[in-house]
Design a protein around this motif. Structure first.
Motif, PDB file in Angstrom:
ATOM      1  N   VAL A 286       0.831  -1.214   0.000  1.00  0.00           N
ATOM      2  CA  VAL A 286       0.000   0.000   0.000  1.00  0.00           C
ATOM      3  C   VAL A 286       0.861   1.258   0.000  1.00  0.00           C
ATOM      4  N   VAL A 287       1.968   1.229   0.745  1.00  0.00           N
ATOM      5  CA  VAL A 287       2.819   2.413   0.873  1.00  0.00           C
ATOM      6  C   VAL A 287       3.908   2.388  -0.192  1.00  0.00           C
ATOM      7  N   ARG A 288       3.975   3.453  -0.962  1.00  0.00           N
ATOM      8  CA  ARG A 288       5.032   3.614  -1.965  1.00  0.00           C
ATOM      9  C   ARG A 288       5.916   4.787  -1.552  1.00  0.00           C
ATOM     10  N   THR A 289       7.177   4.530  -1.286  1.00  0.00           N
ATOM     11  CA  THR A 289       8.120   5.588  -0.941  1.00  0.00           C
ATOM     12  C   THR A 289       8.848   6.064  -2.190  1.00  0.00           C
ATOM     13  N   ALA A 290       9.564   7.182  -2.052  1.00  0.00           N
ATOM     14  CA  ALA A 290      10.230   7.825  -3.192  1.00  0.00           C
ATOM     15  C   ALA A 290       9.235   8.068  -4.324  1.00  0.00           C
ATOM     16  N   ALA A 291       8.005   8.398  -3.931  1.00  0.00           N
ATOM     17  CA  ALA A 291       6.925   8.632  -4.901  1.00  0.00           C
ATOM     18  C   ALA A 291       6.464  10.075  -4.775  1.00  0.00           C
ATOM     19  N   ASP A 292       7.081  10.946  -5.523  1.00  0.00           N
ATOM     20  CA  ASP A 292       6.752  12.372  -5.507  1.00  0.00           C
ATOM     21  C   ASP A 292       5.455  12.579  -6.287  1.00  0.00           C
ATOM     22  N   ALA A 293       4.381  12.927  -5.581  1.00  0.00           N
ATOM     23  CA  ALA A 293       3.059  13.004  -6.201  1.00  0.00           C
ATOM     24  C   ALA A 293       2.605  14.451  -6.320  1.00  0.00           C
ATOM     25  N   THR A 294       1.970  14.769  -7.437  1.00  0.00           N
ATOM     26  CA  THR A 294       1.452  16.112  -7.685  1.00  0.00           C
ATOM     27  C   THR A 294      -0.006  16.021  -8.114  1.00  0.00           C
ATOM     28  N   LEU A 295      -0.865  16.755  -7.440  1.00  0.00           N
ATOM     29  CA  LEU A 295      -2.272  16.795  -7.828  1.00  0.00           C
ATOM     30  C   LEU A 295      -2.407  17.594  -9.117  1.00  0.00           C
ATOM     31  N   THR A 296      -2.983  16.986 -10.130  1.00  0.00           N
ATOM     32  CA  THR A 296      -3.156  17.676 -11.410  1.00  0.00           C
ATOM     33  C   THR A 296      -4.603  18.058 -11.681  1.00  0.00           C
ATOM     34  N   ASP A 297      -5.544  17.356 -11.053  1.00  0.00           N
ATOM     35  CA  ASP A 297      -6.968  17.665 -11.235  1.00  0.00           C
ATOM     36  C   ASP A 297      -7.713  17.206  -9.987  1.00  0.00           C
ATOM     37  N   PRO A 298      -8.387  18.128  -9.270  1.00  0.00           N
ATOM     38  CA  PRO A 298      -9.109  17.717  -8.059  1.00  0.00           C
ATOM     39  C   PRO A 298     -10.349  16.886  -8.339  1.00  0.00           C
ATOM     40  N   GLY A 299     -10.740  16.780  -9.595  1.00  0.00           N
ATOM     41  CA  GLY A 299     -11.907  15.992  -9.946  1.00  0.00           C
ATOM     42  C   GLY A 299     -13.203  16.676  -9.565  1.00  0.00           C
ATOM     43  N   GLY A 300     -14.287  15.965  -9.743  1.00  0.00           N
ATOM     44  CA  GLY A 300     -15.611  16.495  -9.446  1.00  0.00           C
ATOM     45  C   GLY A 300     -16.635  15.383  -9.481  1.00  0.00           C
TER      46      GLY A 300
ATOM     47  N   GLY B 220       1.865  20.957  -1.211  1.00  0.00           N
ATOM     48  CA  GLY B 220       1.612  21.281  -2.606  1.00  0.00           C
ATOM     49  C   GLY B 220       0.153  21.110  -2.972  1.00  0.00           C
ATOM     50  N   VAL B 221      -0.524  20.161  -2.315  1.00  0.00           N
ATOM     51  CA  VAL B 221      -1.948  19.962  -2.587  1.00  0.00           C
ATOM     52  C   VAL B 221      -2.738  21.193  -2.162  1.00  0.00           C
ATOM     53  N   ARG B 222      -2.412  21.741  -0.996  1.00  0.00           N
ATOM     54  CA  ARG B 222      -3.093  22.965  -0.541  1.00  0.00           C
ATOM     55  C   ARG B 222      -2.900  24.092  -1.551  1.00  0.00           C
ATOM     56  N   GLY B 223      -1.686  24.249  -2.043  1.00  0.00           N
ATOM     57  CA  GLY B 223      -1.417  25.303  -3.016  1.00  0.00           C
ATOM     58  C   GLY B 223      -2.183  25.134  -4.308  1.00  0.00           C
TER      59      GLY B 223
ATOM     60  N   ALA C 279      -8.360   8.598  -8.927  1.00  0.00           N
ATOM     61  CA  ALA C 279      -8.894   8.153  -7.643  1.00  0.00           C
ATOM     62  C   ALA C 279     -10.251   8.782  -7.392  1.00  0.00           C
ATOM     63  N   ASP C 280     -11.063   8.050  -6.631  1.00  0.00           N
ATOM     64  CA  ASP C 280     -12.337   8.592  -6.174  1.00  0.00           C
ATOM     65  C   ASP C 280     -12.122   9.594  -5.037  1.00  0.00           C
ATOM     66  N   LEU C 281     -11.010   9.439  -4.316  1.00  0.00           N
ATOM     67  CA  LEU C 281     -10.671  10.323  -3.204  1.00  0.00           C
ATOM     68  C   LEU C 281      -9.168  10.499  -3.150  1.00  0.00           C
ATOM     69  N   VAL C 282      -8.737  11.747  -3.029  1.00  0.00           N
ATOM     70  CA  VAL C 282      -7.325  12.054  -2.788  1.00  0.00           C
ATOM     71  C   VAL C 282      -7.234  12.771  -1.450  1.00  0.00           C
ATOM     72  N   VAL C 283      -6.312  12.322  -0.613  1.00  0.00           N
ATOM     73  CA  VAL C 283      -6.091  12.924   0.696  1.00  0.00           C
ATOM     74  C   VAL C 283      -4.763  13.672   0.655  1.00  0.00           C
ATOM     75  N   GLY C 284      -4.824  14.977   0.836  1.00  0.00           N
ATOM     76  CA  GLY C 284      -3.615  15.795   0.900  1.00  0.00           C
ATOM     77  C   GLY C 284      -3.104  15.831   2.329  1.00  0.00           C
ATOM     78  N   ALA C 285      -2.134  14.961   2.621  1.00  0.00           N
ATOM     79  CA  ALA C 285      -1.528  14.887   3.950  1.00  0.00           C
ATOM     80  C   ALA C 285      -0.041  15.184   3.827  1.00  0.00           C
ATOM     81  N   ASP C 286       0.284  16.156   2.977  1.00  0.00           N
ATOM     82  CA  ASP C 286       1.673  16.411   2.608  1.00  0.00           C
ATOM     83  C   ASP C 286       2.311  17.536   3.393  1.00  0.00           C
ATOM     84  N   GLY C 287       1.837  17.781   4.597  1.00  0.00           N
ATOM     85  CA  GLY C 287       2.578  18.607   5.538  1.00  0.00           C
ATOM     86  C   GLY C 287       2.426  20.099   5.382  1.00  0.00           C
ATOM     87  N   ILE C 288       3.229  20.804   6.164  1.00  0.00           N
ATOM     88  CA  ILE C 288       3.076  22.244   6.310  1.00  0.00           C
ATOM     89  C   ILE C 288       3.295  22.989   4.995  1.00  0.00           C
ATOM     90  N   HIS C 289       4.183  22.489   4.150  1.00  0.00           N
ATOM     91  CA  HIS C 289       4.445  23.133   2.858  1.00  0.00           C
ATOM     92  C   HIS C 289       3.669  22.419   1.750  1.00  0.00           C
TER      93      HIS C 289
END
Length: 385
Positions: free
Chosen positions: A121-135, A163-166, A151-161
């Motif tokens: 389930v966990v993939r490390t060294a996997a730099d992920a970027t949200l490209t479309d929040p979907g609808g 990228g998903v929030r931005g 994905a049906d659901l994306v969880v942005g748990a990528d910390g204080i900086h």
């Protein structure tokens, strides 16, 4: 046949792994994408209060952590000279909030959260970027080194900086400097005997707490300009705190320069308009980074994760449940920072006198600070362990 819903969790920290475990229990197929080459966090401890432990009960982990961790509460607040301003006990904390406050190394919690997930389930060294929040009419999309995922659901748990929030809220002002910097160290201190304490000086605080594995967790904070660093951070701590009461000098004597971590404290000062957009939800520091003065950053991330799993098919309900609470907790953390990092000598004298008087009249200030926070419980209907 009903299709299994897909969830992508961007970030393999405490909040992200808790969300992954909770969503997995809800029947979603989960993938965790962690940028770092491993899940091992920075060398610091985390305090878990009863609210977070009850949340971990939902994924079957609460009792394991209670048994593993060191219980907190035996100690209190002190002055740099060693005088006790306020005393508390672990039993009083457990009685007040329906459970203990505990302390353990972050790596221990990460390991046990990851163990709640299936292999792969966990993939490390996997730099992920949200490209479309979907609808409602399309899935969310995330770019990874192995290609784009839906994905049906994306969880942005990528910390204080985050990228998903931005990506979700590009016009939000983002982070601000909280006005102080912090140091942390986890080391063995041979021969040290002490009660847990937090010591408040002029624009400076220090805390020392034993861990269940025999090591000592110590932290410090001081009002300082942003961006400052010393060539030798241990020497900097010695300069600032070396004449404070024991066991502070003993901890500094046992520490090496490479043991000391220093970070400026930033926060999300202006609350986000929502913690979701499309098929994407934010949690933890990505949603509501706050000062560590209440020790609630990780605790609120754990709460977020459990509530998100509960409302995984109604993200507006997730925002409604979490945004008011986390905003209130973050604002209280800011007020506490102003209180315990005072620089005015007259104000400090009044503060210390008031703390002593209030603690003689009722529960210690340490415990009062968790009222309305530590008594939180998971939403009704969350699947039990």
């Amino acid at each position: 046949m009903t299709r299994t819903r897909q969830a992508l969790v961007i970030g393999g920290g405490i909040g992200g792994l808790t969300a992954a475990a909770a969503l997995h229990r809800r029947g979603l197929r989960v993938t965790v994408l962690e940028r770092a080459p491993s899940l091992q966090p920075i060398g610091a401890a985390i305090s878990l209060s009863p609210n977070a432990l009850r949340a971990l009960d939902v994924i079957g982990l609460g009792d394991e952590i209670r048994e593993l961790a060191a219980w907190q509460g035996d100690g209190g607040l002190r002055t740099p000279g060693g005088r006790w301003l306020s005393r508390s006990s672990a039993e009083a904390a457990a009685a007040r909030f329906g459970g203990p406050l505990v302390l353990l190394h972050r790596a221990a919690l990460i390991d046990r959260l990851a163990a709640r997930l299936p292999t792969g389930v966990v993939r490390t060294a996997a730099d992920a970027t949200l490209t479309d929040p979907g609808g409602s009419d399309r899935p969310a999309r995330v770019r990874t080194p192995d290609g784009e995922l839906e994905a049906d659901l994306v969880v942005g748990a990528d910390g204080i900086h985050s990228g998903v929030r931005g990506t979700l809220f590009p016009h939000h002002p983002g982070l601000v400097y909280s006005g102080f910097t912090t140091w942390r160290v986890v080391i063995p201190v041979p021969g040290a005997e002490f009660a847990s304490h937090e010591t408040w000086g002029r624009g400076r605080i220090w805390g020392t707490h034993p861990l269940g594995d025999g090591r000592v967790y110590a932290y410090a904070a001081a009002v300082a300009p942003a961006g400052g660093h010393a060539a030798d951070e241990r020497a900097e701590l010695l300069r600032r705190y070396g004449d404070w009461h024991e066991p502070i000098p003993a901890v500094l004597a046992a520490a090496r320069p490479e043991d000391v971590l220093r970070h400026d404290v930033h926060r999300v000062a202006e609350p986000l308009p929502a913690y979701h957009q499309g098929r994407v939800a934010l949690l933890g520091d990505a949603a509501h980074a706050m000062p560590p003065t209440l020790g609630q950053g990780g605790n609120q991330a754990v709460e977020d994760a459990i509530v998100l799993a509960h409302h995984h098919d109604d993200l507006a309900a997730y925002t409604a449940a979490r945004l008011p609470r986390t905003t209130a907790v973050a604002r209280r953390a800011v007020r506490v920072a102003r209180f315990n990092l005072m620089t005015n000598r007259a104000g400090i004298a009044v503060r210390d006198t008031a703390i002593t008087a209030l603690s003689k009249a009722g529960p210690a200030l340490f415990l009062r600070g968790f009222d309305g926070i530590a008594d939180w419980r998971p939403p009704v209907g969350a699947p039990p362990a």
